[in-house]
Design a protein around this motif. Structure first.
Motif, PDB file in Angstrom:
ATOM      1  N   GLU A 164      35.347 -19.246 -18.238  1.00 22.68           N
ATOM      2  CA  GLU A 164      34.850 -18.190 -17.360  1.00 22.68           C
ATOM      3  C   GLU A 164      33.326 -18.145 -17.382  1.00 22.68           C
ATOM      4  OE1 GLU A 164      36.342 -16.218 -15.233  1.00 22.68           O
ATOM      5  OE2 GLU A 164      38.281 -17.144 -15.630  1.00 22.68           O
ATOM      6  N   GLN A 165      32.748 -18.352 -18.573  1.00 26.08           N
ATOM      7  CA  GLN A 165      31.301 -18.329 -18.678  1.00 26.08           C
ATOM      8  C   GLN A 165      30.670 -19.578 -18.082  1.00 26.08           C
ATOM      9  OE1 GLN A 165      30.785 -17.838 -22.908  1.00 26.08           O
ATOM     10  NE2 GLN A 165      30.773 -15.608 -22.758  1.00 26.08           N
ATOM     11  N   ALA A 166      31.452 -20.636 -17.938  1.00 27.05           N
ATOM     12  CA  ALA A 166      30.917 -21.882 -17.412  1.00 27.05           C
ATOM     13  C   ALA A 166      30.656 -21.811 -15.912  1.00 27.05           C
ATOM     14  CB  ALA A 166      31.887 -23.034 -17.705  1.00 27.05           C
ATOM     15  N   ILE A 167      31.228 -20.827 -15.244  1.00 24.95           N
ATOM     16  CA  ILE A 167      30.998 -20.687 -13.809  1.00 24.95           C
ATOM     17  C   ILE A 167      29.587 -20.162 -13.600  1.00 24.95           C
ATOM     18  CG2 ILE A 167      31.788 -19.608 -11.680  1.00 24.95           C
ATOM     19  CD1 ILE A 167      34.486 -19.159 -13.050  1.00 24.95           C
ATOM     20  N   PRO A 168      28.716 -20.913 -12.915  1.00 26.51           N
ATOM     21  CA  PRO A 168      27.340 -20.454 -12.749  1.00 26.51           C
ATOM     22  C   PRO A 168      27.259 -19.220 -11.868  1.00 26.51           C
ATOM     23  CG  PRO A 168      27.747 -22.391 -11.385  1.00 26.51           C
ATOM     24  CD  PRO A 168      28.974 -22.202 -12.251  1.00 26.51           C
ATOM     25  N   VAL A 169      26.306 -18.345 -12.183  1.00 28.78           N
ATOM     26  CA  VAL A 169      26.047 -17.180 -11.348  1.00 28.78           C
ATOM     27  C   VAL A 169      25.134 -17.623 -10.210  1.00 28.78           C
ATOM     28  CG1 VAL A 169      25.071 -14.866 -11.238  1.00 28.78           C
ATOM     29  CG2 VAL A 169      26.288 -15.607 -13.288  1.00 28.78           C
ATOM     30  N   VAL A 170      25.619 -17.510  -8.986  1.00 32.25           N
ATOM     31  CA  VAL A 170      24.822 -17.886  -7.818  1.00 32.25           C
ATOM     32  C   VAL A 170      24.075 -16.642  -7.355  1.00 32.25           C
ATOM     33  CG1 VAL A 170      24.838 -18.868  -5.500  1.00 32.25           C
ATOM     34  CG2 VAL A 170      26.521 -19.629  -7.194  1.00 32.25           C
ATOM     35  N   LYS A 171      22.767 -16.607  -7.662  1.00 36.73           N
ATOM     36  CA  LYS A 171      21.950 -15.445  -7.338  1.00 36.73           C
ATOM     37  C   LYS A 171      21.335 -15.615  -5.949  1.00 36.73           C
ATOM     38  CE  LYS A 171      19.743 -16.146 -11.207  1.00 36.73           C
ATOM     39  NZ  LYS A 171      18.775 -16.043 -12.332  1.00 36.73           N
ATOM     40  N   VAL A 172      21.595 -14.631  -5.084  1.00 36.05           N
ATOM     41  CA  VAL A 172      21.149 -14.686  -3.694  1.00 36.05           C
ATOM     42  C   VAL A 172      20.136 -13.572  -3.460  1.00 36.05           C
ATOM     43  CG1 VAL A 172      21.837 -14.641  -1.277  1.00 36.05           C
ATOM     44  CG2 VAL A 172      23.394 -15.595  -3.004  1.00 36.05           C
ATOM     45  N   SER A 173      18.929 -13.950  -3.114  1.00 40.93           N
ATOM     46  CA  SER A 173      17.850 -12.984  -2.881  1.00 40.93           C
ATOM     47  C   SER A 173      17.613 -12.833  -1.381  1.00 40.93           C
ATOM     48  CB  SER A 173      16.567 -13.467  -3.562  1.00 40.93           C
ATOM     49  OG  SER A 173      15.460 -12.727  -3.131  1.00 40.93           O
ATOM     50  N   ALA A 174      17.606 -11.579  -0.915  1.00 42.99           N
ATOM     51  CA  ALA A 174      17.378 -11.309   0.506  1.00 42.99           C
ATOM     52  C   ALA A 174      16.927  -9.871   0.666  1.00 42.99           C
ATOM     53  CB  ALA A 174      18.648 -11.558   1.316  1.00 42.99           C
ATOM     54  N   GLY A 175      16.454  -9.554   1.859  1.00 42.92           N
ATOM     55  CA  GLY A 175      16.085  -8.184   2.171  1.00 42.92           C
ATOM     56  C   GLY A 175      17.320  -7.305   2.310  1.00 42.92           C
ATOM     57  N   SER A 176      17.082  -6.020   2.503  1.00 41.40           N
ATOM     58  CA  SER A 176      18.178  -5.046   2.521  1.00 41.40           C
ATOM     59  C   SER A 176      19.208  -5.338   3.600  1.00 41.40           C
ATOM     60  CB  SER A 176      17.609  -3.636   2.732  1.00 41.40           C
ATOM     61  OG  SER A 176      16.734  -3.288   1.686  1.00 41.40           O
ATOM     62  N   TRP A 177      18.756  -5.680   4.807  1.00 36.88           N
ATOM     63  CA  TRP A 177      19.705  -5.820   5.921  1.00 36.88           C
ATOM     64  C   TRP A 177      20.531  -7.088   5.800  1.00 36.88           C
ATOM     65  CZ3 TRP A 177      20.484  -1.351   7.158  1.00 36.88           C
ATOM     66  CH2 TRP A 177      19.481  -0.433   7.451  1.00 36.88           C
ATOM     67  N   VAL A 178      19.907  -8.184   5.390  1.00 39.81           N
ATOM     68  CA  VAL A 178      20.678  -9.417   5.209  1.00 39.81           C
ATOM     69  C   VAL A 178      21.674  -9.240   4.071  1.00 39.81           C
ATOM     70  CG1 VAL A 178      20.550 -11.841   4.536  1.00 39.81           C
ATOM     71  CG2 VAL A 178      18.911 -10.923   6.168  1.00 39.81           C
ATOM     72  N   HIS A 203      23.048  -6.456   3.153  1.00 38.04           N
ATOM     73  CA  HIS A 203      24.104  -5.599   3.708  1.00 38.04           C
ATOM     74  C   HIS A 203      25.133  -6.446   4.464  1.00 38.04           C
ATOM     75  CE1 HIS A 203      25.918  -2.176   5.892  1.00 38.04           C
ATOM     76  NE2 HIS A 203      25.821  -2.946   6.961  1.00 38.04           N
ATOM     77  N   LEU A 204      24.646  -7.363   5.274  1.00 35.99           N
ATOM     78  CA  LEU A 204      25.542  -8.226   6.053  1.00 35.99           C
ATOM     79  C   LEU A 204      26.345  -9.149   5.147  1.00 35.99           C
ATOM     80  CD1 LEU A 204      26.478  -9.322   8.835  1.00 35.99           C
ATOM     81  CD2 LEU A 204      24.550 -10.913   8.726  1.00 35.99           C
ATOM     82  N   LEU A 205      25.708  -9.717   4.133  1.00 37.72           N
ATOM     83  CA  LEU A 205      26.409 -10.636   3.241  1.00 37.72           C
ATOM     84  C   LEU A 205      27.472  -9.910   2.423  1.00 37.72           C
ATOM     85  CD1 LEU A 205      23.463 -12.882   1.971  1.00 37.72           C
ATOM     86  CD2 LEU A 205      25.051 -13.297   3.865  1.00 37.72           C
ATOM     87  N   CYS A 206      27.166  -8.682   1.984  1.00 38.24           N
ATOM     88  CA  CYS A 206      28.161  -7.910   1.228  1.00 38.24           C
ATOM     89  C   CYS A 206      29.384  -7.613   2.092  1.00 38.24           C
ATOM     90  CB  CYS A 206      27.543  -6.601   0.731  1.00 38.24           C
ATOM     91  SG  CYS A 206      26.379  -6.802  -0.638  1.00 38.24           S
ATOM     92  N   ALA A 207      29.150  -7.397   3.373  1.00 39.09           N
ATOM     93  CA  ALA A 207      30.273  -7.120   4.283  1.00 39.09           C
ATOM     94  C   ALA A 207      31.141  -8.356   4.502  1.00 39.09           C
ATOM     95  CB  ALA A 207      29.751  -6.604   5.618  1.00 39.09           C
ATOM     96  N   ASN A 208      30.594  -9.533   4.188  1.00 38.46           N
ATOM     97  CA  ASN A 208      31.321 -10.787   4.402  1.00 38.46           C
ATOM     98  C   ASN A 208      31.515 -11.561   3.103  1.00 38.46           C
ATOM     99  OD1 ASN A 208      31.465 -11.279   7.598  1.00 38.46           O
ATOM    100  ND2 ASN A 208      29.490 -10.337   7.119  1.00 38.46           N
ATOM    101  N   VAL A 209      31.560 -10.833   1.989  1.00 41.90           N
ATOM    102  CA  VAL A 209      31.581 -11.505   0.693  1.00 41.90           C
ATOM    103  C   VAL A 209      32.840 -12.349   0.498  1.00 41.90           C
ATOM    104  CG1 VAL A 209      32.655  -9.585  -0.562  1.00 41.90           C
ATOM    105  CG2 VAL A 209      31.115 -11.155  -1.764  1.00 41.90           C
ATOM    106  N   SER A 210      33.969 -11.914   1.068  1.00 41.59           N
ATOM    107  CA  SER A 210      35.201 -12.697   0.905  1.00 41.59           C
ATOM    108  C   SER A 210      35.074 -14.063   1.565  1.00 41.59           C
ATOM    109  CB  SER A 210      36.397 -11.936   1.476  1.00 41.59           C
ATOM    110  OG  SER A 210      36.215 -11.680   2.852  1.00 41.59           O
TER     111      SER A 210
END
Length: 293
Positions: A107-121, A123-130
């Motif tokens: 489980e720890q071997a799965i890398p954390v993919v950190k995504v940096s963006a402004g508030s609106w982008v 917001h959109l990505l969280c709505a499409n996280v699946s």
């Protein structure tokens, strides 16, 4: 990120010669083993997550440190020299000692993919996280901030930016152009939602609504909440404003705020399978959002 393990010079020899460095990084040997076993850079790139040019440079540096040629570079791949065969045998023995040390929970071997963006982008990505995760085992971390995360220093693995990447070692993919307009429940709403921030849209509202009635907020999301409540008008990217049936575009497009949108990552990280998948899926989500706005 793999643990860094260093060996002293007396722990490794090649063709009878000690290495001329005080410490030796296990990662160099790990990459050497991959190239040696795969017989070339392309196949080793797939198994290590490093690009072929990076592997080529690492092998050249390894040969310089050892003072011997490890490979015969041929049109169809890399063949080990006699010195390379000696190093392969010794590195394989060390591998049997190192792997138990570096073994970690799956489980720890799965890398954390950190995504940096402004508030609106974000917001959109969280709505499409699946859609971003799909059926894969991916750990996501969204970094919603107007401050630009330093991808070169791995503060984020993926960034959505408003210009082409300029830093050393960065790779970018142009997505689209982002457009802005003023939105409200109806044109009779004259009070502005004014975000206290240094973004171009916040500055534009400060200039445009200098003497108008305004409600100040510290979060762009709260400015949207005021617009949805019918209390204020707000400047939004069209890919956000068009999502809400209760909001109407009450101004022409704001040319001063229009900008390009780029997906940015470090050129080596884009070869990591989980990062590659997230990049491709985010690209499609943002591209489709622009088409539908």
């Amino acid at each position: 990120m793999k643990p860094r393990i260093l060996f002293g010079i007396h722990e490794m020899q090649c063709n009878g010669h000690f290495m001329n460095e005080t410490n030796f990084d296990w990662d160099d040997l790990r990459l050497f083993l991959a190239v040696a076993r795969e017989g070339g850079l392309a196949a080793a790139a797939a198994s290590t997550g490093k690009s072929a040019p990076t592997l080529g440079r690492r092998m050249l540096n390894l040969e310089r440190r050892l003072g011997s040629d490890l490979f015969q570079r041929m049109a169809r791949g890399y063949a080990l020299t006699e010195d390379g065969q000696h190093l392969l045998a010794k590195a394989a023995r060390l591998e049997s000692l190192v792997l138990p040390i570096t073994a970690i929970d799956p489980e720890q071997a799965i890398p954390v993919v950190k995504v940096s963006a402004g508030s609106w982008v974000t917001h959109l990505l969280c709505a499409n996280v699946s859609e971003i995760i799909g059926s894969d085992r991916i750990r996501l971390r969204f970094i919603a901030s107007d401050d630009v995360a330093d991808i070169g220093r791995r503060e984020a693995l993926i960034g959505i930016r408003n210009h082409r990447p300029e830093g050393s070692g960065l790779a970018g993919r142009r997505i689209t152009r982002v457009r802005f307009a003023v939105y409200a429940r109806n044109r009779k709403v004259n009070t502005w939602a004014r975000v206290i921030a240094t973004t171009p849209s916040a500055k534009w509202v400060r200039e445009e609504a200098r003497t108008a009635d305004a409600i100040e907020v510290t979060s762009p999301r709260n400015a949207l909440d005021l617009a949805l409540a019918g209390t204020a008008r707000v400047v939004l990217p069209t890919f956000i404003g068009s999502q809400f049936d209760t909001l109407k575009q009450v101004s022409p497009l704001i040319g001063d705020l229009e900008h390009e949108q780029w997906l940015v990552t470090h050129h080596e990280d884009r070869f990591v399978p989980q990062v590659r998948k997230v990049i491709d899926r985010i690209y499609l989500i943002l591209k489709q959002a622009k088409t539908s706005s």
